[in-house]
Design a protein around this motif. Structure first.
Motif, PDB file in Angstrom:
ATOM      1  N   VAL A  40       0.861  -1.187   0.000  1.00 27.07           N
ATOM      2  CA  VAL A  40       0.000   0.000   0.000  1.00 27.07           C
ATOM      3  C   VAL A  40       0.892   1.230   0.000  1.00 27.07           C
ATOM      4  O   VAL A  40       1.765   1.370   0.852  1.00 27.07           O
ATOM      5  CB  VAL A  40      -0.928   0.015   1.238  1.00 27.07           C
ATOM      6  CG1 VAL A  40      -1.750   1.303   1.255  1.00 27.07           C
ATOM      7  CG2 VAL A  40      -1.835  -1.201   1.243  1.00 27.07           C
ATOM      8  N   ILE A  67      -5.676   2.275   4.061  1.00 25.01           N
ATOM      9  CA  ILE A  67      -4.826   1.084   3.973  1.00 25.01           C
ATOM     10  C   ILE A  67      -5.678  -0.152   3.691  1.00 25.01           C
ATOM     11  O   ILE A  67      -5.360  -0.970   2.807  1.00 25.01           O
ATOM     12  CB  ILE A  67      -4.018   0.899   5.275  1.00 25.01           C
ATOM     13  CG1 ILE A  67      -2.977   2.014   5.409  1.00 25.01           C
ATOM     14  CG2 ILE A  67      -3.331  -0.468   5.300  1.00 25.01           C
ATOM     15  CD1 ILE A  67      -2.278   2.042   6.764  1.00 25.01           C
ATOM     16  N   SER A 118      -5.761  -2.377   0.260  1.00 23.60           N
ATOM     17  CA  SER A 118      -5.356  -3.788   0.403  1.00 23.60           C
ATOM     18  C   SER A 118      -6.402  -4.739  -0.162  1.00 23.60           C
ATOM     19  O   SER A 118      -6.067  -5.821  -0.658  1.00 23.60           O
ATOM     20  CB  SER A 118      -5.117  -4.127   1.878  1.00 23.60           C
ATOM     21  OG  SER A 118      -4.113  -3.316   2.436  1.00 23.60           O
ATOM     22  N   ILE A 128       3.397  -1.057   4.126  1.00 24.42           N
ATOM     23  CA  ILE A 128       2.762   0.243   3.910  1.00 24.42           C
ATOM     24  C   ILE A 128       3.856   1.276   3.719  1.00 24.42           C
ATOM     25  O   ILE A 128       4.673   1.506   4.620  1.00 24.42           O
ATOM     26  CB  ILE A 128       1.858   0.615   5.096  1.00 24.42           C
ATOM     27  CG1 ILE A 128       0.742  -0.427   5.241  1.00 24.42           C
ATOM     28  CG2 ILE A 128       1.270   2.003   4.904  1.00 24.42           C
ATOM     29  CD1 ILE A 128       0.355  -0.713   6.651  1.00 24.42           C
TER      30      ILE A 128
END
Length: 320
Positions: free
Chosen positions: A64, A91, A95, A131
């Protein structure tokens, strides 16, 4: 010879993997740790983000990228939710497209619990999650400020204690210095470019045109075999963007000298280097100590480029 379109570099052909990237950020045992990477303007932050994304995509990892902070700030302003909740929602939303099963909603909407849920979904599919946070300094909401938009995220201990989820923060110094965080949880690393790293960067980019090229030394006179290192040494700030700009500039200087002096040689000489020094404000002449190269320096075969290829080199070196 004309430049064949099939030999022109693809998206990542000219990118080098910085020692910090190889030895710290994605090294075995380190790749799922949390890192704050401090890198200055022109220091290769966008390229680093692309390298991280490529690495984790190859490792069966959900990736992400959080880079649109104006969008996140607007969501926060519209519905009044805390920044951390808005970020975690983004996020999870990003995802979901990379997982086979949709993410379950949980009643308490806790950021930590939502990411635990995400981790569990990734585990079912034998995946992990990375992330990547970048471009925080481009956030334009002065009322909220870029410090206040990143601080609730990096200071949240709960989301950083979830196994198999790694946060990689790519921040400029003035953002990194304005936030407090647990350095025993998020490790801080500095993305600093040494002269040898910059020299290697020029070599990789020119090799995308001709694999036998080793750098600008291939089209420099014999007494300038260290021209790449010399340019790296006088580049300030010592960043890829500034270094490649200086490499591009000396090619431009050579091209202009051909027009003015009716000189058919494309070889970089001492006068060209002195002109570059004047352009970037270096008072020392190239005929000084910077030209004292190793006597055992390997002499490279010259691969004289046509003017068309020289122009392509200049364009290539300007890209970061």
């Amino acid at each position: 010879a004309d430049i064949d379109e099939e030999t022109q570099p693809t998206d990542m052909d000219w990118v080098i993997e910085h020692p910090v990237f190889l030895n710290k950020l994605v090294a075995p045992g380190f790749d799922m740790r949390h890192h704050l990477i401090e890198a200055g303007q022109g220091g290769g932050k966008t390229t680093l983000r692309r390298l991280l994304k490529r690495h984790y995509n190859q490792k069966n990892t959900v990736v992400v990228e959080l880079i649109n902070w104006d969008y996140i700030g607007n969501l926060h302003k519209i519905d009044g939710r805390p920044i951390i909740n808005v970020v975690v929602d983004e996020i999870c939303r990003e995802s979901a497209s990379q997982l086979n099963n949709p993410l379950m909603d949980i009643s308490d909407n806790s950021p930590t619990n939502r990411l635990i849920n995400l981790r569990d979904k990734c585990t079912i599919e034998n995946k992990k999650c990375c992330i990547i946070i970048d471009r925080v300094d481009e956030f334009s909401n002065e009322e909220l400020g870029y410090i206040n938009i990143i601080k609730p995220i990096i200071a949240n201990i709960g989301i950083h204690k979830i196994q198999n989820i790694a946060f990689k923060y790519i921040l400029t110094p003035y953002v990194a210095h304005g936030i407090k965080f647990r350095e025993d949880i998020v490790e801080k690393v500095f993305y600093i470019w040494r002269d040898e790293d910059l020299k290697k960067l020029a070599r990789f980019r020119l090799k995308s045109i001709n694999k036998s090229l080793e750098g600008l030394m291939n089209f420099a006179e014999k007494n300038l075999q260290d021209v790449d290192f010399i340019i790296a040494r006088v580049t300030h700030p010592s960043t890829p963007r500034e270094f490649l700009h200086n490499c591009s500039k000396i090619i431009e200087i050579v091209a202009n000298s051909i027009d003015k002096e009716n000189n058919t040689s494309l070889m970089i000489n001492i006068k060209h280097l002195d002109d570059l020094f004047s352009y970037i404000g270096v008072t020392e002449k190239s005929s000084g100590n910077l030209l004292e190269s190793d006597k055992n320096q390997v002499e490279y075969d010259k691969n004289i480029l046509t003017e068309e290829e020289m122009e392509y080199c200049k364009h290539l070196l300007e890209l970061l």
